[in-house]
Design a protein around this motif. Structure first.
Motif, PDB file in Angstrom:
ATOM      1  N   ARG A 177      -7.023  -3.576  -8.769  1.00  0.00           N
ATOM      2  CA  ARG A 177      -7.100  -2.174  -8.356  1.00  0.00           C
ATOM      3  C   ARG A 177      -7.621  -2.111  -6.927  1.00  0.00           C
ATOM      4  N   LEU A 178      -7.502  -0.954  -6.317  1.00  0.00           N
ATOM      5  CA  LEU A 178      -8.024  -0.770  -4.963  1.00  0.00           C
ATOM      6  C   LEU A 178      -9.546  -0.872  -4.971  1.00  0.00           C
ATOM      7  N   GLU A 195     -11.264   0.295   0.473  1.00  0.00           N
ATOM      8  CA  GLU A 195      -9.834   0.554   0.653  1.00  0.00           C
ATOM      9  C   GLU A 195      -9.502   1.989   0.267  1.00  0.00           C
ATOM     10  N   LEU A 196     -10.045   2.417  -0.857  1.00  0.00           N
ATOM     11  CA  LEU A 196      -9.748   3.753  -1.362  1.00  0.00           C
ATOM     12  C   LEU A 196     -10.290   4.830  -0.425  1.00  0.00           C
ATOM     13  N   ILE A 252     -14.870  10.501  -5.301  1.00  0.00           N
ATOM     14  CA  ILE A 252     -14.458   9.291  -6.027  1.00  0.00           C
ATOM     15  C   ILE A 252     -15.372   9.080  -7.233  1.00  0.00           C
ATOM     16  N   TYR A 306      -7.947   4.941   2.506  1.00  0.00           N
ATOM     17  CA  TYR A 306      -6.689   5.531   2.055  1.00  0.00           C
ATOM     18  C   TYR A 306      -6.774   7.058   2.073  1.00  0.00           C
ATOM     19  N   ARG A 330     -13.318  -0.025  -3.358  1.00  0.00           N
ATOM     20  CA  ARG A 330     -13.889   1.251  -2.926  1.00  0.00           C
ATOM     21  C   ARG A 330     -13.624   1.534  -1.443  1.00  0.00           C
ATOM     22  N   LEU A 386      -5.009   6.773  -7.749  1.00  0.00           N
ATOM     23  CA  LEU A 386      -5.375   5.632  -6.907  1.00  0.00           C
ATOM     24  C   LEU A 386      -6.569   4.865  -7.480  1.00  0.00           C
ATOM     25  N   LEU A 387      -7.432   5.557  -8.187  1.00  0.00           N
ATOM     26  CA  LEU A 387      -8.562   4.868  -8.825  1.00  0.00           C
ATOM     27  C   LEU A 387      -8.095   3.907  -9.908  1.00  0.00           C
ATOM     28  N   HIS A 440       0.821  -1.210   0.000  1.00  0.00           N
ATOM     29  CA  HIS A 440       0.000   0.000   0.000  1.00  0.00           C
ATOM     30  C   HIS A 440       0.858   1.265   0.000  1.00  0.00           C
TER      31      HIS A 440
END
Length: 399
Positions: free
Chosen positions: A220-221, A225-226, A191, A229, A223, A206-207, A99
């Motif tokens: 990908r990350l 997690e994002l 987002i 973050y 939702r 990050l998306l 991460h």
């Protein structure tokens, strides 16, 4: 329990990390802990603490014995709560490294320095309307504004929405125990917007970034997690710098002769920022969960204990900062301190915080060469996670 040689109740050596008033000036207690109880145990809150620089530095680096995965704040470690995925500061290798690597390219020295003109322009925008005023609040007039604006620029959050994000971060830090972990839903609409309207910012990066997770899956990350973050980035990236600017206002008011040197020679400002960071760290301690029995100073810390690394004590240890760490000196020989941590969790935003601190002092001292704190109206922040001032009003002298 440790008591002094006089063996009197009034001389009992006691440190309570939840005591906001004590945390604003803990250094007399920290000096005693360093010398009298280098491994300190608090029976009431059931934690151990290290205070000498070498002990703190080595323990923070030893991420196998002292883990972050149970939380890095005492109240979270003691709660036993489950840590949501993506909470970078509460993770251990290898998932932490995965991460962290996603963010490390965002905080490169080149990208940070590229922000300087925008940060300086915004700082001037905050300060210029006050140039005729007799008062200036280091926190409300600048400290809260500038870091929020910088994180907003990095994340791609419109200026009109940045206050809401900052308020969310402040509420997160002031809440208790389980509530400390915010959901990050404040970022949900951004987002969604960036998914449809990509831009050159962290959120878009990050998306879209693909990475190999701890299971070997390329993905990908998610939702959740994002969202987590972004909460960590926004809170850590704005609150600590806000506190730094407040402490700079207090410290340079306390040392007017050294402040005058900075006015006369602004090239001294970077090392002054470094000394302020050492002298008044916004986060006084780093919490860790102990994974195995470990010995310090002839005593055993049992597996399963909570350990606090007392950053504020380590930063003033005369063994590291001779001859006396309890002296503020902008000309002090530069040695690394513990304010940004060490090892795998060394603060990625350190270069950005230093840049913001330097620009803030350059622009403030250019306009206000001297000030005194309006103590009747100065207000400490009611959070123990990141301590500092909610307001630091001053009476100023103009250039």
């Amino acid at each position: 329990m440790t008591i002094s040689a006089e063996n009197t109740a009034t001389d009992e050596l006691y440190y309570d990390p939840y005591n906001i008033e004590l945390n604003m000036d803990p250094y007399a207690v920290f000096a005693r802990i360093r010398e009298e109880a280098p491994l300190y145990y608090n029976e009431k809150h059931d934690f151990y603490a290290l205070s000498r620089f070498d002990d703190v530095n080595k323990a923070v680096i030893d991420h196998e014995t002292f883990i972050s995965g149970r939380g890095a704040l005492l109240e979270i470690i003691k709660s036993g709560m489950e840590i949501p995925p993506g909470t970078l500061i509460f993770e251990d290798p290898p998932i932490h490294n995965i991460h962290r690597n996603l963010l490390s390219r965002v905080f490169t020295p080149r990208k940070v320095l590229a922000l300087e003109p925008q940060i300086r322009e915004f700082t001037a925008r905050c300060l210029d309307p006050l140039t005729e005023s007799d008062t200036f609040d280091f926190v409300n007039d600048l400290g809260e504004q500038m870091p929020m604006r910088v994180i907003g620029m990095l994340l791609g959050i419109p200026e009109e929405d940045q206050r809401r994000v900052t308020d969310h971060g402040e509420a997160t830090l002031q809440s208790k125990t389980v509530d400390l972990m915010a959901t990050g839903e404040v970022f949900a609409e951004f987002i969604d917007y960036r998914t449809e309207h990509p831009s050159d910012d962290i959120m878009t990066d990050l998306l879209n970034v693909e990475f190999e997770d701890e299971t070997g899956t390329v993905r990908r990350l998610g939702r959740e997690e994002l969202l987590m973050y972004l909460t960590v980035i926004a809170t850590a990236g704005s609150e600590t710098t806000t506190r730094l600017i407040g402490w700079a206002g207090k410290t340079l008011a306390d040392y007017p002769d050294q402040r005058a040197e900075l006015v006369a020679d602004p090239s001294l400002i970077p090392q002054a920022v470094e000394e302020i960071l050492r002298w008044e760290p916004p986060a006084l301690q780093i919490g860790r969960y102990v994974t195995r029995d470990v010995e310090y100073h002839g005593q055993t810390v049992p597996e399963g204990s909570a350990m606090l690394m007392l950053v504020g004590a380590a930063n003033r240890d005369h063994r590291r900062f001779p001859p006396n760490g309890d002296v503020f000196d902008i000309h002090r020989e530069q040695r690394s301190h513990m304010t940004f941590g060490a090892g795998t969790h060394f603060c990625m935003g350190n270069a950005l915080a230093r840049l913001e601190g330097r620009i803030a002092l350059e622009e403030i001292l250019k306009r206000f060469p001297a000030w005194e704190v309006d103590w009747a109206n100065a207000t400490p922040s009611p959070t123990t996670a990141v301590r500092g001032w909610q307001s630091m009003p001053t009476f100023v002298t103009h250039a």
